[in-house]
Design a protein around this motif. Sequence first.
Motif, short mmCIF file in Angstrom:
data_model
loop_
_atom_site.label_atom_id
_atom_site.label_comp_id
_atom_site.label_asym_id
_atom_site.label_seq_id
_atom_site.Cartn_x
_atom_site.Cartn_y
_atom_site.Cartn_z
N LEU A 1 3.55 14.26 -8.83
CA LEU A 1 4.64 15.22 -8.78
C LEU A 1 5.21 15.48 -10.17
N LYS A 2 5.38 14.41 -10.94
CA LYS A 2 5.89 14.54 -12.30
C LYS A 2 4.94 15.38 -13.15
N GLU A 3 3.64 15.14 -13.00
CA GLU A 3 2.63 15.90 -13.75
C GLU A 3 2.66 17.37 -13.35
N LEU A 4 2.78 17.64 -12.05
CA LEU A 4 2.82 19.03 -11.58
C LEU A 4 4.09 19.74 -12.01
N ASN A 5 5.21 19.03 -12.02
CA ASN A 5 6.46 19.64 -12.47
C ASN A 5 6.40 20.00 -13.95
N GLY A 6 5.64 19.23 -14.73
CA GLY A 6 5.52 19.48 -16.16
C GLY A 6 4.53 20.58 -16.50
N ALA B 1 0.83 -1.20 0.00
CA ALA B 1 0.00 0.00 0.00
C ALA B 1 0.87 1.25 0.00
N ALA B 2 1.94 1.24 0.80
CA ALA B 2 2.84 2.39 0.86
C ALA B 2 3.55 2.59 -0.49
N GLN B 3 3.97 1.49 -1.13
CA GLN B 3 4.62 1.59 -2.45
C GLN B 3 3.65 2.13 -3.50
N GLN B 4 2.41 1.65 -3.46
CA GLN B 4 1.39 2.13 -4.41
C GLN B 4 1.14 3.62 -4.21
N SER B 5 1.03 4.04 -2.96
CA SER B 5 0.83 5.46 -2.65
C SER B 5 2.02 6.28 -3.11
N CYS B 6 3.22 5.76 -2.92
CA CYS B 6 4.44 6.45 -3.34
C CYS B 6 4.47 6.62 -4.87
N ARG B 7 4.11 5.54 -5.61
CA ARG B 7 4.08 5.63 -7.08
C ARG B 7 3.06 6.65 -7.55
N HIS B 8 1.89 6.66 -6.88
CA HIS B 8 0.84 7.62 -7.24
C HIS B 8 1.32 9.05 -6.99
N MET B 9 1.99 9.27 -5.86
CA MET B 9 2.48 10.62 -5.54
C MET B 9 3.60 11.04 -6.49
N GLU B 10 4.47 10.10 -6.87
CA GLU B 10 5.53 10.41 -7.83
C GLU B 10 4.95 10.80 -9.18
N ALA B 11 3.91 10.09 -9.63
CA ALA B 11 3.26 10.43 -10.90
C ALA B 11 2.62 11.81 -10.83
#
Length: 189
Positions: free
Chosen positions: A60-65, A48-58
């Motif tokens: 973050l990537k979208e917001l940075n773009g 669950a923590a890894q899934q949440s981390c992947r979702h947050m990274e995606a």
Amino acid sequence: AQQGSIREKAYGKQKIYFADQEQLPAASDAELRNLDEAIAALSAKVQAAQQSCRHMEAELKELNGSMTTPEVAREIEQLRKDCANYTEKLERIKSATNHVTLEEKEKVCSEQKLYCKEWRRRKRMATELLDAILEGYPKSKKQFFVSTGAVAALPGRGQRPESRSVLVLQEEVGIETDEEHNATLPTAV
């Protein structure tokens, strides 16, 4: 290792030390089930923590773009300026008094068609004439058009017989092709 709480195992020149598990008490089936359940619960938490981390990274990537608020404000201001310029240009065009009449436009279009037709006719005539000349020419058409800048020498004393042929050069013939000047026929309007 000598006391027996750690065991030693030799693999060639290497030695490995590990805890002697025979001295540990054996776990009962209930304890093993509890440990398995704890492992499963912790594994689920990790997933669950890894899934949440992947979702947050995606995210973050979208917001940075994406553009920031000041960038969006600048873009909107630039678009408003462009829009005002285009509106002003449109008003100037609409208010101009030198509009082209339909008759003038048709006259210009018919003249263009006439000139293009004449251009095609003259180009075809020149091509046919050059093809007739090149029928007996010993070299290629490309070599006929290439300008070397040399002047054909008249045969004289001390020259070989093969140098007695007279070269026809572009400078002497005065041929300029449409392709040489990147000229193309305009498309019909």
